[in-house]
Design a protein around this motif. Structure first.
Motif, short mmCIF file in Angstrom:
data_model
loop_
_atom_site.label_atom_id
_atom_site.label_comp_id
_atom_site.label_asym_id
_atom_site.label_seq_id
_atom_site.Cartn_x
_atom_site.Cartn_y
_atom_site.Cartn_z
N CYS A 156 0.85 -1.18 0.00
CA CYS A 156 0.00 0.00 0.00
C CYS A 156 0.89 1.24 0.00
CB CYS A 156 -0.93 0.01 1.21
SG CYS A 156 -0.06 0.14 2.80
N VAL A 157 0.29 2.39 -0.24
CA VAL A 157 1.02 3.66 -0.18
C VAL A 157 0.24 4.60 0.72
CG1 VAL A 157 -0.09 4.54 -2.29
CG2 VAL A 157 2.10 5.50 -1.52
N LEU A 158 0.97 5.30 1.57
CA LEU A 158 0.38 6.20 2.57
C LEU A 158 1.16 7.50 2.54
CD1 LEU A 158 -1.68 6.36 5.01
CD2 LEU A 158 0.25 5.68 6.45
N GLY A 159 0.43 8.65 2.57
CA GLY A 159 1.15 9.91 2.50
C GLY A 159 0.39 11.08 3.05
N SER A 160 0.96 12.27 2.78
CA SER A 160 0.42 13.50 3.37
C SER A 160 -0.78 14.06 2.62
CB SER A 160 1.54 14.56 3.42
OG SER A 160 2.02 14.82 2.11
N ASP A 161 -0.87 13.78 1.33
CA ASP A 161 -2.01 14.28 0.55
C ASP A 161 -3.28 13.53 0.97
OD1 ASP A 161 -2.47 15.94 -2.20
OD2 ASP A 161 -3.80 14.19 -2.12
N PRO A 162 -4.43 14.23 1.00
CA PRO A 162 -5.69 13.55 1.35
C PRO A 162 -5.95 12.31 0.50
CG PRO A 162 -6.01 15.92 1.37
CD PRO A 162 -4.63 15.69 0.84
N ALA A 163 -5.54 12.34 -0.78
CA ALA A 163 -5.75 11.17 -1.64
C ALA A 163 -4.90 9.99 -1.20
CB ALA A 163 -5.43 11.53 -3.09
N LEU A 164 -3.87 10.25 -0.39
CA LEU A 164 -3.01 9.20 0.13
C LEU A 164 -3.28 8.92 1.61
CD1 LEU A 164 0.37 10.26 -1.55
CD2 LEU A 164 -1.25 8.54 -2.33
N GLY A 165 -4.41 9.39 2.08
CA GLY A 165 -4.84 9.07 3.44
C GLY A 165 -4.45 10.07 4.49
N SER A 166 -3.73 11.14 4.12
CA SER A 166 -3.29 12.15 5.10
C SER A 166 -2.62 11.48 6.31
CB SER A 166 -4.47 13.01 5.55
OG SER A 166 -5.01 13.73 4.47
N TRP A 167 -1.81 10.48 6.04
CA TRP A 167 -1.07 9.71 7.05
C TRP A 167 -1.98 8.92 8.01
CZ3 TRP A 167 3.50 8.67 5.57
CH2 TRP A 167 4.31 9.61 4.94
N ASP A 168 -3.23 8.76 7.65
CA ASP A 168 -4.14 7.92 8.41
C ASP A 168 -4.00 6.50 7.87
OD1 ASP A 168 -6.18 6.46 9.53
OD2 ASP A 168 -7.72 8.00 9.24
N ALA A 169 -3.36 5.62 8.67
CA ALA A 169 -3.04 4.27 8.19
C ALA A 169 -4.27 3.50 7.71
CB ALA A 169 -2.33 3.48 9.29
N GLY A 170 -5.40 3.81 8.27
CA GLY A 170 -6.62 3.12 7.86
C GLY A 170 -7.10 3.53 6.48
N LYS A 171 -6.54 4.61 5.95
CA LYS A 171 -6.97 5.10 4.63
C LYS A 171 -5.88 4.94 3.57
CE LYS A 171 -10.02 8.59 6.71
NZ LYS A 171 -10.31 10.05 6.84
N ALA A 172 -4.93 4.05 3.82
CA ALA A 172 -3.87 3.82 2.86
C ALA A 172 -4.44 3.31 1.53
CB ALA A 172 -2.87 2.80 3.42
N VAL A 173 -3.75 3.63 0.44
CA VAL A 173 -4.16 3.17 -0.89
C VAL A 173 -3.50 1.83 -1.16
CG1 VAL A 173 -4.14 3.67 -3.35
CG2 VAL A 173 -4.42 5.55 -1.70
N VAL A 174 -4.29 0.80 -1.37
CA VAL A 174 -3.76 -0.54 -1.62
C VAL A 174 -3.39 -0.68 -3.09
CG1 VAL A 174 -4.25 -3.01 -1.53
CG2 VAL A 174 -5.13 -1.50 0.27
N LEU A 175 -2.20 -1.20 -3.34
CA LEU A 175 -1.72 -1.37 -4.71
C LEU A 175 -2.13 -2.74 -5.25
CD1 LEU A 175 0.10 0.90 -3.45
CD2 LEU A 175 1.92 0.10 -4.96
#
Length: 911
Positions: A156-175
């Motif tokens: 998965c990818v997790l980051g600072s942009d809202p589309a990347l979950g804003s560092w909220d691990a529960g909202k990570a983008v699964v690849l």
């Protein structure tokens, strides 16, 4: 559409980067017309862009190449071709944000089939993350090549942009793993005008959470306000916080497997039981010896697994008869059951009775199943796909049995070449069954082995095969393509710990120049066929790709051989180095009366009278009919035939005559007159000892220079020419058996090609130490306490008490303590644990050395555990596991003990 290439890379003076690929603007894979990149020093980037035609629909393939004007080097980046598919409906610009894929990185080997098809296999591609199909602005395609992901996990990818979950691990983008080992996800950033931070993580879909976030600094996405732009973040390696992946395995020949369903020998379905045991003990790899057909004489001599009559065909001994079909004849079924009981009761593989039984019932099954077999679409497909080797093999095998020999030079003239293969394999031919029998056998062997390998893959276990360095002289390969081999020469190995006179395998050597003419096609076909069954491969005697020990046809032992290719010494150079040259003294056997007495003792005079002659100066020569070892072999063999009661005496006599023939200091080159090779271990000869001090010193200096300095760069270039064609022919994980007299260049070449080395504790690569320390092994290597060519740890422990004591103190750390007389289970445990703790990628153990941990399970006589004795050229390969695998699987306490050792050493975990 605009396609922009970007690559961060620090070059040295005289270096530049280009892109070579499938488009005319990328040179159509012609490096001389590749696209030049420009360097932007303020960003540390090499970059350039091209325009794609509006009708460009096919994916674009490309690779980066580093050109070094200083040495003319052309260094292609590692890995498969990169691809990008244009999407003109959504984007007018694609920016490729790539990273240089460096060769010789340990992580590269995780992309081999061992990992992608077995250890980290994907049960089924995960559903892709929802793609922003309508989005055209701020779109980033995250793309990471990462094979080291557990079968039950995703990236998965997790980051600072809202589309990347804003560092909220529960909202990570699964690849998605649809293109595994490459993971992808396409995201439309909420704030493309801002710099975004991100990291990749390992996602557990069952728990819906990140279980590992990669180590290191955050990755960055810099602002990009361009409209309708796709940015492809082709990132470098996942940064695992847990260090390198390491695994453990077990080694056992297929013939040594024992099960209740076998017929006195291990069979391919038995591999499933061994895989089950590996799973129960946490082992991730099963290693076997060569499995090719060796049936040349229909005697026990065929038990030698390194003398295959085909490098493609499988050995009929591994066929499980019940898995082919049930015998319809009740009497035959009863006979088979009775033979199974008799042969399975034996403690060793009784090769001839086993093979006689196999052939008898294979023939019955062939006749019983013939009509259905020939009509089977699966067989027709197998025949079509494998016909290049299968049809010549079937013809060869039938003719071998028809004429009673595999030596095709003794066949009738019309069959000495494969010209009649198609005619012999016609199904309407009256003699077809002679050959169809072998088509039938190979079809079912292939089917059973593929089934066993797939069984292993589904359970996360790698099956590792073995590639012999040589081919058998009387083989299908020599029959069909004799131009690829030097049939008048013999391959072997120089003296080592296994044999003081060297090893003569009697295989022809390779005609590498001829093989190079078609790009080593034969090797690529051979490797491709092995990849049909194996995800990892041991290359036997990988030193042969640098130089092989070539022995003249008139020798039996290996001392009179020389390395090939080599740079022999001219007569003038020898004269300059030692001060003189005398062919008779240096190149002919040095025989004097006191030497004859020293070798033959009280028999010296009768031996002299029968085999030797002398001149007036006391120089003794062997008589003309016994001047070569082959001549001696023939003479003594005839004496034994006529007088078998005195075999021991004649064997002693033969050994003595061989010693006399070996008493030379220089071996003439067989290609060029007046060129010579120093005889290997010449300093141990009587001839050398009886030179004057001045000559001895100079000759020894020449010897050291010749074997340890003169050839280093020459042999390095040989390896770099031959090995890449073999290494890159498949995606197997390649391990090289690099024991013995190893040129200094070998480890560097193997590392550059991503080939794992072998570290055997009793044969350290460092000549300054007596024992190898597994803790000092490099990551890209295999550590093991022994091999099939050695005694087991228990057997070795009892061979030399002084050496055992030094090992006990120096390697196991029991300073000042007395080593036990035998390798007790607790000692074996310490040795196993020491290997498991090594940083090496693999720790692989002969099964005998693991059973040594259990007093009740191990064999009572350790001498019966050894598989091969290299010093004995007539060794009968008969070792058989003394336990049924079904019984081994029931040894819960022992299996948990092995599992605990493996788990404690962190050789079970993926991360």
């Amino acid at each position: 559409m605009i396609l922009r290439f970007t690559l961060p890379f620090r070059t040295a003076w005289g270096q530049r980067l280009v892109v070579c690929g499938s488009l005319p603007s990328l040179g159509h894979w012609n490096l001389h017309q590749a696209l030049n990149l420009h360097y932007l020093p303020e960003h540390g980037l090499w970059t350039q862009e091209i325009s794609l035609p509006d009708d460009q629909l096919d994916p674009v393939e490309y690779k980066y190449v580093l050109l070094d004007e200083g040495d003319g080097g052309q260094h292609w980046e590692w890995g498969p071709n990169r691809t990008i598919s244009p999407d003109a409906n959504r984007f007018t610009r694609i920016v490729l944000e790539d990273f240089w894929r460096a060769p010789a990185l340990p992580e590269n080997e995780l992309h081999t089939a061992a990992f992608t098809k077995a250890l980290m296999r994907r049960p089924a591609p995960a559903a892709p993350a929802p793609a922003p199909a309508s989005a055209t602005n701020g779109v980033v395609r995250f793309q990471l090549s990462a094979p080291r992901v557990d079968s039950n996990h995703q990236l998965c990818v997790l980051g600072s942009d809202p589309a990347l979950g804003s560092w909220d691990a529960g909202k990570a983008v699964v690849l998605t793993d649809a293109d595994y080992p490459t993971w992808r996800a396409e995201v439309a950033l909420a704030h493309p005008e801002q710099t975004a931070q991100y990291k990749y993580g390992v996602w557990d879909p069952a728990e819906q959470k990140i279980i590992h976030l990669e180590a290191g600094e955050d990755r960055l996405i810099y602002p990009d306000a361009n409209q309708r732009t796709l940015r492809v973040k082709a990132d470098d390696h996942f940064r695992y916080p847990t260090g390198n992946w390491r695994g453990a395995g077990v080694a056992l020949p297929v013939f040594a497997l024992r099960s209740r369903r076998g017929l006195g020998v291990g069979e391919f379905p038995d591999l499933k039981l061994l895989v089950d045991w590996a799973v129960a003990t946490g082992l991730k790899l099963v290693q076997v010896l060569p499995i090719n057909d060796t049936v040349a004489t229909h005697t026990w001599v065929d038990s030698y697994p390194y003398a295959a009559i085909s490098v493609f065909a499988l050995h009929p001994q591994y066929l499980n008869l019940d898995a082919v079909a049930e015998l319809r004849d009740a009497a035959a079924r009863q006979e088979l059951a009775q033979l199974r009981e008799e042969l399975n009761a034996r403690d060793f593989v009784d090769y001839e009775p086993v093979m006689n039984a196999k052939w008898k019932f294979i023939r019955q099954l062939y006749q019983q199943e013939k009509a259905a077999f020939l009509a089977d679409p699966a067989f027709q497909q197998f025949r079509q796909e494998q016909q290049a080797w299968l049809l010549p093999y079937a013809a060869f095998s039938g003719l071998r049995d028809r004429f009673g020999t595999a030596d095709f030079s003794q066949w009738p003239e019309e069959y000495r070449t494969p010209a009649k293969v198609a005619e012999l394999l016609r199904e309407d031919s009256p003699a077809f069954d002679e050959f169809g029998l072998h088509l039938f056998t190979q079809f079912h062997l292939d089917k059973q082995l593929l089934e066993a390998v797939e069984y292993a893959r589904q359970r996360g276990v790698v099956v590792k095969g073995d590639l012999p360095i040589g081919i058998y002289r009387h083989s299908v390969d020599a029959w069909t393509q004799p131009e690829l081999y030097h049939m008048h020469q013999q391959a072997g190995a120089p003296p080592d710990d296994f044999s003081v006179t060297g090893q003569n395998w009697r295989f022809p050597t390779y005609n590498w120049e001829r093989m190079a003419e078609d790009g080593y096609q034969w090797w690529q076909q051979r490797m491709g066929h092995l990849a049909r069954y194996f995800d990892a491969l041991r290359i036997d005697h990988i030193l042969g790709f640098f130089r092989i020990w070539e022995i003249p046809g008139h020798s039996v032992e290996g001392l009179l051989g020389h390395f090939s290719p080599a740079l022999p010494l001219h007569q003038h150079e020898i004269e300059q180095r030692i001060g003189w040259f005398d062919y008779g003294r240096l190149c002919e056997p040095y025989i004097r009366w006191h030497i004859v007495q020293e070798i033959f003792h009280g028999q010296a005079q009768p031996v002299f009278d029968e085999f030797m002659e002398a001149n007036e100066h006391g120089v003794i020569r062997l008589q003309e009919h016994v001047r070569t070892q082959r001549q001696v072999e023939a003479v003594i063999s005839e004496k034994i035939r006529q007088d078998p009661a005195n075999t021991d005496h004649y064997t002693w006599l033969r050994t003595g005559l061989y010693k006399l023939i070996n008493e030379v200091l220089l071996v003439p080159d067989d290609q060029r007159a007046d060129f010579y090779h120093p005889r290997i271990t010449l300093h141990l000869s009587r001839s050398f000892r009886e030179l004057d001090d001045h000559t001895r010193t100079r000759l020894h200096e020449l010897y050291i220079d010749f074997f340890y300095r003169r050839h280093e760069d020459f042999w390095r270039r040989q390896g770099l020419i031959k090995l890449p064609a073999v290494r890159w022919a498949t995606d197997m994980l390649i391990c090289g058996e690099d024991l013995g007299m190893v040129p200094e260049s070998v480890p560097g070449v193997m590392k550059a090609l991503g080939i794992l080395g072998l570290n055997i504790q009793r044969m350290p690569s460092d000549p300054s130490v007596e024992f190898g320390d597994p803790a000092r092994a490099p990551y890209l290597s295999v550590v093991s306490p022994g091999s099939h060519d050695m005694s087991t740890v228990r057997g070795w422990w009892e061979e030399d008490r002084e050496k055992t004591q030094r090992f006990f103190e120096q390697l196991l750390g029991h300073w000042g303590q007395q080593a036990p007389l035998h390798c007790e289970p607790w000692v074996a445990r310490e040795i196993v644990a020491q290997h498991l703790a090594s940083p090496a990628m693999w720790a692989i153990f002969p099964l005998q050395d693991l059973l040594a941990l259990h007093e009740q399970l191990r064999r009572s006589d350790s001498a019966e555990e050894q598989i091969n004795v290299p010093a004995n050229p007539t060794h009968f390969w008969k070792y058989r596991l003394h336990l049924n695998l079904e019984e081994l699987l029931q040894q819960i306490e022992f299996n948990q003990d092995i599992s605990s050792l493996v788990t404690t050493s962190n050789r079970v975990q993926v991360y």
